[in-house]
Every structure is written in structure tokens, then in C-alpha cells.
Design a protein around this motif. Sequence first.
Motif, short mmCIF file in Angstrom:
data_model
loop_
_atom_site.label_atom_id
_atom_site.label_comp_id
_atom_site.label_asym_id
_atom_site.label_seq_id
_atom_site.Cartn_x
_atom_site.Cartn_y
_atom_site.Cartn_z
N GLU A 34 -0.34 -9.87 4.06
CA GLU A 34 0.03 -10.12 5.38
C GLU A 34 1.25 -9.32 5.71
OE1 GLU A 34 -2.05 -14.16 6.80
OE2 GLU A 34 -0.27 -14.35 5.55
N TYR A 35 1.97 -8.93 4.46
CA TYR A 35 3.37 -8.32 4.92
C TYR A 35 3.06 -6.72 4.91
CZ TYR A 35 5.61 -12.48 2.94
OH TYR A 35 6.15 -13.70 2.77
N ASP A 36 4.08 -6.21 5.79
CA ASP A 36 3.82 -4.92 6.20
C ASP A 36 4.45 -3.99 4.93
OD1 ASP A 36 6.64 -4.75 6.44
OD2 ASP A 36 6.38 -5.15 8.74
N ALA A 37 4.39 -2.69 5.01
CA ALA A 37 5.09 -1.84 3.91
C ALA A 37 6.62 -1.60 4.00
CB ALA A 37 3.90 -0.61 3.97
N VAL A 290 2.39 5.15 6.98
CA VAL A 290 2.86 4.94 8.22
C VAL A 290 1.66 5.02 9.30
CG1 VAL A 290 4.20 5.62 10.15
CG2 VAL A 290 5.04 5.33 7.88
N LEU A 291 0.82 6.34 9.28
CA LEU A 291 -0.42 6.42 9.99
C LEU A 291 -1.38 5.42 10.18
CD1 LEU A 291 -0.75 10.43 9.52
CD2 LEU A 291 0.02 9.08 11.57
N GLU A 292 -1.49 4.92 8.79
CA GLU A 292 -2.61 3.72 8.54
C GLU A 292 -2.18 2.39 8.66
OE1 GLU A 292 -6.18 4.49 7.91
OE2 GLU A 292 -5.16 6.24 8.93
N LYS A 293 -0.94 2.29 8.95
CA LYS A 293 -0.30 1.00 9.01
C LYS A 293 -0.79 -0.04 7.76
CE LYS A 293 -0.11 0.73 14.08
NZ LYS A 293 -0.52 2.01 14.35
N ALA A 294 -0.74 0.80 6.57
CA ALA A 294 -0.91 0.12 5.39
C ALA A 294 -0.02 -0.98 5.18
CB ALA A 294 -0.92 1.06 4.30
N GLY A 295 -0.47 -2.32 4.60
CA GLY A 295 0.27 -3.52 4.39
C GLY A 295 1.08 -3.09 2.75
N LEU A 296 1.77 -3.95 2.50
CA LEU A 296 2.51 -4.07 1.44
C LEU A 296 1.57 -3.93 0.12
CD1 LEU A 296 5.55 -4.71 0.25
CD2 LEU A 296 4.85 -6.90 -0.02
N TYR A 381 -7.64 6.68 0.54
CA TYR A 381 -7.73 6.85 2.05
C TYR A 381 -8.87 7.56 2.63
CZ TYR A 381 -3.15 4.83 1.52
OH TYR A 381 -1.92 4.00 1.57
N GLY A 382 -9.68 8.01 1.87
CA GLY A 382 -11.04 8.56 2.06
C GLY A 382 -10.84 10.17 1.84
N TYR A 383 -12.14 10.73 1.55
CA TYR A 383 -12.36 11.98 0.97
C TYR A 383 -12.23 13.04 2.27
CZ TYR A 383 -12.92 10.39 -3.71
OH TYR A 383 -12.66 9.73 -4.65
N ASP A 384 -12.30 12.37 3.49
CA ASP A 384 -12.34 13.39 4.57
C ASP A 384 -11.04 13.01 5.54
OD1 ASP A 384 -13.19 10.82 5.55
OD2 ASP A 384 -14.75 11.58 6.65
N TYR A 385 -10.07 12.41 5.10
CA TYR A 385 -9.05 11.96 5.73
C TYR A 385 -8.34 13.27 6.21
CZ TYR A 385 -4.86 9.43 7.14
OH TYR A 385 -3.88 8.91 7.77
#
Length: 451
Positions: A34-37, A290-296, A381-385
Motif C-alpha cells: 500500500e506504500y508508494d515508491a 512514475v508513469l505506472e504509479k507503481a508501489g513500493l 511492465y509488458g512487451y508492448d509498453y
Amino acid sequence: MKLFINRLLIILLLFTVAACNRNQDVTPQKKLNEYDADIVLKWGVLFLDLDQYAPGYRPPVAARALAYISLAGYEAIVPGMDNYQSIAGNFAGLTIPKPEAGQTYHWPTVLNATYWTMMKSFFPHLPDVHKNKIDELGSKNAQGLKNQVEASDFERSQQYGRQVAEVVFNYSKTDSNGHEAYLNAHPSSYIPPTGPGKWQPTTPDFTKALLPYWGRTRTFVIGPDDKIARPPLDYSSVVTSQFFAQALEVCSIPDSYENRWIGEFWSDDIFGQTFEPAARWLAIANQVIVLEKAGLEKAVYTYAKLSIALSDGAVACWNSKYLYNLERPVTFINRAINGKWKTLLDNNVQKVKSVTPPFPAYPSGHSTFGAAAAEVLSSIYGYDYAMTDKCHEFRLEFNGKPRSFNNFYEMAQENAISRILLGVHYRMDCDEGLRMGYNVGRKVNNLKWVK
């Protein structure tokens, strides 16, 4: 009985009031995912800053340092992760201490203490103006985190983070070849072999070989066979040979706006100007996080997986560079095709025009790093990112105008081609670097990261 109950209620009320007073400024604990990065990104940005000015950190040393720092961060908080598991069992001699059973840990605090300790361990040689930034960031982060938890939980978390960092750093020290190699990055003990097509220090600065023994450095996932590139084309100055054709391609590329833009955009060659080419992929990963708002949790996983791939890619590439010792295009072209031809790579810090990196050509380091990173980042993050890389936006010393890509593989391929456009690599260097990098990335992906 009634008196006993009344007294019991009073005691419970007093405990409740005391607990409320003790926690009135404390944010309730959250689950790790639940924490951000924020903590990860702050340390990642600082690494990029320090990497730019760290003597001897071009570029395999930086990749290795980042790998151990990121591995420590991952292992320090993996006990609290829902989706991932420890990978320490893959590395003989590395035993990560376990958190104390039944105790509460604040994972952002653990991570901050781990990164803080590791960064100080890997950058002891920096000038104070840069080295002080490590303590400044660690202390600032700690002050903000301290208000989020109980004092005892905070201290316990800091202590555990430091403990994991110390264990991982001590493990890194057992790699005698890689440990502190930055202190002697251009060893005078290395005498490059002579003979037709063999690398020698290049014009105009004739710098001694960079890290000629790096192929002996300990790896994480690859074996001895993965460190040996396929043989390059047979050396030949005959105008009808394939080797001559590849050299002719390099010196025949027009110095157009687009070609120079691509070359300069991916360069990251110059000490004191930018981070080096391995860390470039950390800068790309930061943008994605940052773009993906990935968490910690996901950010720490990204750092560990990416940096291990970059580190092993560096060992494989450098091992093969000094196995084949192939001369750079400028040497061959000046001797066999055009004595006045020059590369398009300029050192804007030392004001030197037309330079070449101080190590053999084959295979390409940029290409190896890019391919290893593309495999890893695609798996996460995906092969078509698709993304626009803004690593060098607003730079004035060179053209850093952002460029857009459909996927990470496209980025890796353009990164490889950029070395031909600058005139510092043959096409075969880049093709083989890509192949080796993809192989490394896949092996890192195959580790049992996910529960």
C-alpha cells in the motif's frame, strides 16, 4: 464483585487513554504493497547523480554497485511482500538475517536504512560535496518516516535495514575482483596484445584500458559459457572482405541531424556530464515507475531485477571484449580507408573532440545493457509498453530532446544503432551485444521471484 469490575474498567480506560496519547501523531500501519515508491525513487535519483561523478564507476562498476544495493533493498523488505519471495538462496555464501518473530516493522524505514547504509558503503571515495548528499537524503527520509510509527518500531526497522545492508555488503566484498575495482580502473599491469586488428589505446587521448580484468568478477545468474561472445568476423583489410565492409559502413554514415541526435541521445559516455550507460536504464525505469504509479513493492522488485541483469551483462560483455581484443573502427578506418576520419563522440567536459571509449570494440557494452534491460523491463511492465524517454530533456551540451518508442526492445535496438552512428562500433559489435544481453535478461527473468 461490582467493585472489582469498576476497578477493572478504570484500569482499561487508563490504558486506552495512554495508548491514544502515545499514538496521536502516528499514522496507522499499512501493508507493504500500500506504500508508494517515493523512497525508492529518491534513492534511485541520488544514485544517478552520484554515478555521474564517481571516479572509476564507468560503467561495469556502477552496474555491480547498483546490483548489490538493489539486492539488499529487495531482501530487506521481501519478508513483508505479498507477491514476491527471497532470491538469496541462489547465491552461495549469502544468508540474509530474518526479522524478529512477532515484532512490527515499518518497511519504508527498513528500506531507507538499507539504501542509506549501502550507498555509503559503495561510494566512500566521492568528493565530500557529493558524498554528503547520501547522509542528507537518509536523514531527511528518516525524519519524515519517524512520525509515522511507534518509536520502538522505527528503531527496530532502522536496525534491521542496516543489518541486512551490512550482510550484503560483506558478501560483495568476498568478490575480490569486483570489490573496489574502481580504485584501479585503468591498471598499468595490463599490456594489450599486439597484432593485426588488436585493440590499442585510441586517438586522441590514448587512455589505458578500462577494467581489463572485469570478466573475472562474480556473476549472479550467468555461467562461464554466457560470458563468451561468438567470434567476430575475421579481421581483414581486403576491400572485398566482410570486415572491411563493416568499417566502411561506419565511416560512410552521413552526419545528419537525426543521426547525431540518436547518437548523442543514447551516449552517456562522458564522465562528469551524465550517468553512464548502465545507469541510463535505471533512469528509464524511474520514468516507468512514475508513469505506472507503481508501489513500493513493485519498484523495489524492478530495481533488483534490472540491476542484476545489468551487472551480469557487464561481466559477460567485458569478458568478451578482452577475450577478442578487437580494435575500434577509428583505428582501422584511419589506417585502411581514410586517415582523416573522426568519430562524432565529443567530450564536452574536457573539451576534446572525436573520442572513443578506452576498451576493445567487440561486443558493444551499450547494446548488452540495453538488451538485458529490455528483457527485464518487458517482463515486468509488458512487451508492448510504449513510452517517451525524457532522460536528457533540456540538456544544453548535446541534443537530449525526448524520443518515443513502442516498446523496450525498440529502445534497446536504437541504443545499439546509436553506437554505429557515433562511429565507435562496428555493426557486429552491436548485434552480438544485443544477443548476449537478451540471454542475460532471460536468465534473470527465470529466477523464482514471484511466490
